[in-house]
Design a protein around this motif. Sequence first.
Motif, PDB file in Angstrom:
ATOM      1  N   HIS A   1      14.222   1.302  -9.777  1.00  0.00           N
ATOM      2  CA  HIS A   1      13.579   0.837 -11.000  1.00  0.00           C
ATOM      3  C   HIS A   1      12.501   1.800 -11.493  1.00  0.00           C
ATOM      4  O   HIS A   1      12.289   1.938 -12.700  1.00  0.00           O
ATOM      5  CB  HIS A   1      12.971  -0.549 -10.777  1.00  0.00           C
ATOM      6  N   SER A   2      11.820   2.489 -10.573  1.00  0.00           N
ATOM      7  CA  SER A   2      10.695   3.345 -10.967  1.00  0.00           C
ATOM      8  C   SER A   2      10.962   4.835 -10.797  1.00  0.00           C
ATOM      9  O   SER A   2      10.581   5.639 -11.643  1.00  0.00           O
ATOM     10  CB  SER A   2       9.444   2.958 -10.166  1.00  0.00           C
ATOM     11  N   TYR A   3      11.628   5.223  -9.699  1.00  0.00           N
ATOM     12  CA  TYR A   3      11.798   6.637  -9.394  1.00  0.00           C
ATOM     13  C   TYR A   3      13.265   6.964  -9.081  1.00  0.00           C
ATOM     14  O   TYR A   3      13.609   7.331  -7.953  1.00  0.00           O
ATOM     15  CB  TYR A   3      10.916   7.041  -8.207  1.00  0.00           C
ATOM     16  N   PRO A   4      14.151   6.829 -10.046  1.00  0.00           N
ATOM     17  CA  PRO A   4      15.584   7.069  -9.772  1.00  0.00           C
ATOM     18  C   PRO A   4      15.876   8.502  -9.353  1.00  0.00           C
ATOM     19  O   PRO A   4      16.828   8.752  -8.611  1.00  0.00           O
ATOM     20  CB  PRO A   4      16.256   6.720 -11.106  1.00  0.00           C
ATOM     21  N   ARG A   5      15.057   9.480  -9.820  1.00  0.00           N
ATOM     22  CA  ARG A   5      15.345  10.880  -9.496  1.00  0.00           C
ATOM     23  C   ARG A   5      15.101  11.203  -8.026  1.00  0.00           C
ATOM     24  O   ARG A   5      15.530  12.247  -7.542  1.00  0.00           O
ATOM     25  CB  ARG A   5      14.500  11.799 -10.382  1.00  0.00           C
ATOM     26  N   GLN A   6      14.430  10.309  -7.311  1.00  0.00           N
ATOM     27  CA  GLN A   6      14.226  10.524  -5.881  1.00  0.00           C
ATOM     28  C   GLN A   6      15.424  10.079  -5.060  1.00  0.00           C
ATOM     29  O   GLN A   6      15.443  10.256  -3.841  1.00  0.00           O
ATOM     30  CB  GLN A   6      12.963   9.788  -5.413  1.00  0.00           C
ATOM     31  N   TYR A   7      16.436   9.527  -5.719  1.00  0.00           N
ATOM     32  CA  TYR A   7      17.606   9.006  -5.005  1.00  0.00           C
ATOM     33  C   TYR A   7      18.890   9.694  -5.459  1.00  0.00           C
ATOM     34  O   TYR A   7      19.948   9.082  -5.536  1.00  0.00           O
ATOM     35  CB  TYR A   7      17.689   7.487  -5.198  1.00  0.00           C
ATOM     36  N   ILE A   8      18.760  10.982  -5.746  1.00  0.00           N
ATOM     37  CA  ILE A   8      19.923  11.820  -6.040  1.00  0.00           C
ATOM     38  C   ILE A   8      19.845  13.061  -5.176  1.00  0.00           C
ATOM     39  O   ILE A   8      18.757  13.504  -4.814  1.00  0.00           O
ATOM     40  CB  ILE A   8      19.994  12.190  -7.540  1.00  0.00           C
ATOM     41  N   ASN A   9      20.991  13.606  -4.840  1.00  0.00           N
ATOM     42  CA  ASN A   9      21.044  14.762  -3.944  1.00  0.00           C
ATOM     43  C   ASN A   9      22.110  15.745  -4.388  1.00  0.00           C
ATOM     44  O   ASN A   9      23.170  15.357  -4.891  1.00  0.00           O
ATOM     45  CB  ASN A   9      21.334  14.323  -2.499  1.00  0.00           C
ATOM     46  N   PHE A  10      21.827  17.022  -4.173  1.00  0.00           N
ATOM     47  CA  PHE A  10      22.802  18.071  -4.436  1.00  0.00           C
ATOM     48  C   PHE A  10      23.982  17.919  -3.489  1.00  0.00           C
ATOM     49  O   PHE A  10      23.808  17.779  -2.278  1.00  0.00           O
ATOM     50  CB  PHE A  10      22.153  19.445  -4.267  1.00  0.00           C
ATOM     51  N   ASP A  11      25.196  17.934  -4.026  1.00  0.00           N
ATOM     52  CA  ASP A  11      26.417  17.787  -3.227  1.00  0.00           C
ATOM     53  C   ASP A  11      27.090  19.153  -3.109  1.00  0.00           C
ATOM     54  O   ASP A  11      27.952  19.510  -3.903  1.00  0.00           O
ATOM     55  CB  ASP A  11      27.353  16.771  -3.891  1.00  0.00           C
ATOM     56  N   ARG A  12      26.688  19.909  -2.106  1.00  0.00           N
ATOM     57  CA  ARG A  12      27.202  21.271  -1.937  1.00  0.00           C
ATOM     58  C   ARG A  12      28.707  21.268  -1.668  1.00  0.00           C
ATOM     59  O   ARG A  12      29.428  22.131  -2.159  1.00  0.00           O
ATOM     60  CB  ARG A  12      26.475  21.983  -0.794  1.00  0.00           C
ATOM     61  N   THR A  13      29.174  20.304  -0.883  1.00  0.00           N
ATOM     62  CA  THR A  13      30.601  20.255  -0.559  1.00  0.00           C
ATOM     63  C   THR A  13      31.433  20.081  -1.822  1.00  0.00           C
ATOM     64  O   THR A  13      32.426  20.787  -2.033  1.00  0.00           O
ATOM     65  CB  THR A  13      30.886  19.111   0.421  1.00  0.00           C
ATOM     66  N   MET A  14      31.037  19.151  -2.682  1.00  0.00           N
ATOM     67  CA  MET A  14      31.773  18.933  -3.922  1.00  0.00           C
ATOM     68  C   MET A  14      31.725  20.171  -4.807  1.00  0.00           C
ATOM     69  O   MET A  14      32.742  20.571  -5.393  1.00  0.00           O
ATOM     70  CB  MET A  14      31.205  17.732  -4.670  1.00  0.00           C
ATOM     71  N   GLN A  15      30.552  20.812  -4.908  1.00  0.00           N
ATOM     72  CA  GLN A  15      30.447  21.995  -5.756  1.00  0.00           C
ATOM     73  C   GLN A  15      31.316  23.128  -5.229  1.00  0.00           C
ATOM     74  O   GLN A  15      31.960  23.844  -6.013  1.00  0.00           O
ATOM     75  CB  GLN A  15      28.996  22.453  -5.852  1.00  0.00           C
ATOM     76  N   ASP A  16      31.366  23.297  -3.917  1.00  0.00           N
ATOM     77  CA  ASP A  16      32.232  24.323  -3.332  1.00  0.00           C
ATOM     78  C   ASP A  16      33.695  24.047  -3.647  1.00  0.00           C
ATOM     79  O   ASP A  16      34.469  24.969  -3.939  1.00  0.00           O
ATOM     80  CB  ASP A  16      32.024  24.385  -1.813  1.00  0.00           C
ATOM     81  N   ILE A  17      34.088  22.778  -3.594  1.00  0.00           N
ATOM     82  CA  ILE A  17      35.471  22.403  -3.907  1.00  0.00           C
ATOM     83  C   ILE A  17      35.796  22.744  -5.360  1.00  0.00           C
ATOM     84  O   ILE A  17      36.856  23.308  -5.663  1.00  0.00           O
ATOM     85  CB  ILE A  17      35.687  20.903  -3.638  1.00  0.00           C
ATOM     86  N   VAL A  18      34.886  22.403  -6.268  1.00  0.00           N
ATOM     87  CA  VAL A  18      35.116  22.674  -7.692  1.00  0.00           C
ATOM     88  C   VAL A  18      35.271  24.172  -7.934  1.00  0.00           C
ATOM     89  O   VAL A  18      36.187  24.617  -8.640  1.00  0.00           O
ATOM     90  CB  VAL A  18      33.960  22.113  -8.546  1.00  0.00           C
ATOM     91  N   TYR A  19      34.382  24.968  -7.351  1.00  0.00           N
ATOM     92  CA  TYR A  19      34.443  26.417  -7.551  1.00  0.00           C
ATOM     93  C   TYR A  19      35.733  27.016  -6.979  1.00  0.00           C
ATOM     94  O   TYR A  19      36.269  27.978  -7.522  1.00  0.00           O
ATOM     95  CB  TYR A  19      33.234  27.084  -6.908  1.00  0.00           C
ATOM     96  N   LYS A  20      36.232  26.431  -5.870  1.00  0.00           N
ATOM     97  CA  LYS A  20      37.464  26.953  -5.277  1.00  0.00           C
ATOM     98  C   LYS A  20      38.694  26.546  -6.081  1.00  0.00           C
ATOM     99  O   LYS A  20      39.679  27.267  -6.135  1.00  0.00           O
ATOM    100  CB  LYS A  20      37.587  26.474  -3.827  1.00  0.00           C
ATOM    101  N   LEU A  21      38.638  25.372  -6.707  1.00  0.00           N
ATOM    102  CA  LEU A  21      39.794  24.879  -7.453  1.00  0.00           C
ATOM    103  C   LEU A  21      39.905  25.488  -8.848  1.00  0.00           C
ATOM    104  O   LEU A  21      41.016  25.638  -9.365  1.00  0.00           O
ATOM    105  CB  LEU A  21      39.719  23.351  -7.579  1.00  0.00           C
ATOM    106  N   VAL A  22      38.777  25.827  -9.459  1.00  0.00           N
ATOM    107  CA  VAL A  22      38.780  26.320 -10.839  1.00  0.00           C
ATOM    108  C   VAL A  22      38.489  27.818 -10.836  1.00  0.00           C
ATOM    109  O   VAL A  22      37.342  28.230 -10.639  1.00  0.00           O
ATOM    110  CB  VAL A  22      37.746  25.581 -11.702  1.00  0.00           C
ATOM    111  N   PRO A  23      39.494  28.668 -11.034  1.00  0.00           N
ATOM    112  CA  PRO A  23      39.298  30.120 -10.975  1.00  0.00           C
ATOM    113  C   PRO A  23      38.285  30.604 -12.008  1.00  0.00           C
ATOM    114  O   PRO A  23      38.343  30.240 -13.180  1.00  0.00           O
ATOM    115  CB  PRO A  23      40.705  30.678 -11.272  1.00  0.00           C
ATOM    116  N   GLY A  24      37.331  31.417 -11.542  1.00  0.00           N
ATOM    117  CA  GLY A  24      36.374  32.054 -12.442  1.00  0.00           C
ATOM    118  C   GLY A  24      35.233  31.177 -12.912  1.00  0.00           C
ATOM    119  O   GLY A  24      34.323  31.657 -13.604  1.00  0.00           O
TER     120      GLY A  24
END
Length: 223
Positions: free
Chosen positions: A66-89
Amino acid sequence: MSRFSTMDRKIKIKTLNPYITCNICKGYLIDATAITECLHTFCKSCLIKHLEANTTCPTCDIVIHHSYPRQYINFDRTMQDIVYKLVPGLQEREIEREQEFYRLRGIPCPKEMLICDDTADKSPEPEDEEKEELINLCLECTMINPVQLKNIFVRVPTKTTVLYLKRFIARKIFKDTQSLENIDILCNCDVLDMGDTMKYIYLTKWNIDEVPLVLKCQPKFTV
């Protein structure tokens, strides 16, 4: 033979798009950032902008906080690595686009990909181990004697923790790492935990329109 041939069948990337695209901008995930409550993932910039006026997930409407939603998000390195590997360039285009954005405005890019291990040994190394994500920091030190230490500009890996910065400041000012208990490091007036990484702070606590990432160092006074 037919059983094995079906396993080698190629899958069109468009069939995977619902899993690797942002539900806000509809583009491929960039700086994939997940909500800890529901694990839905979005582009970092899209999610941060959404949370400026909302406290719920854009996909399922669950209340993040309710007050600090940005404290409950995290960088998802695994997902980002998957995206970069699946989408050339995609990764190369995004790095070039980001560097061009900051270059046209005459300001330093807060994130830079650097090919590491620039030593005398020029033998080839695995490509994944040669890249490290860096971030520019400005340490504003308001210690007992403000003249004692001016602003410090450093570039560190995004995996660097607040504890490491405390040790650095303790050595720089007190010449004694035992003094790190007397130091607080803040971002936007919030005291940071010693285990917080620069990536976590950048994703959850920092204004994305300003560079470099500015952290304040001040003495911890006890009665």
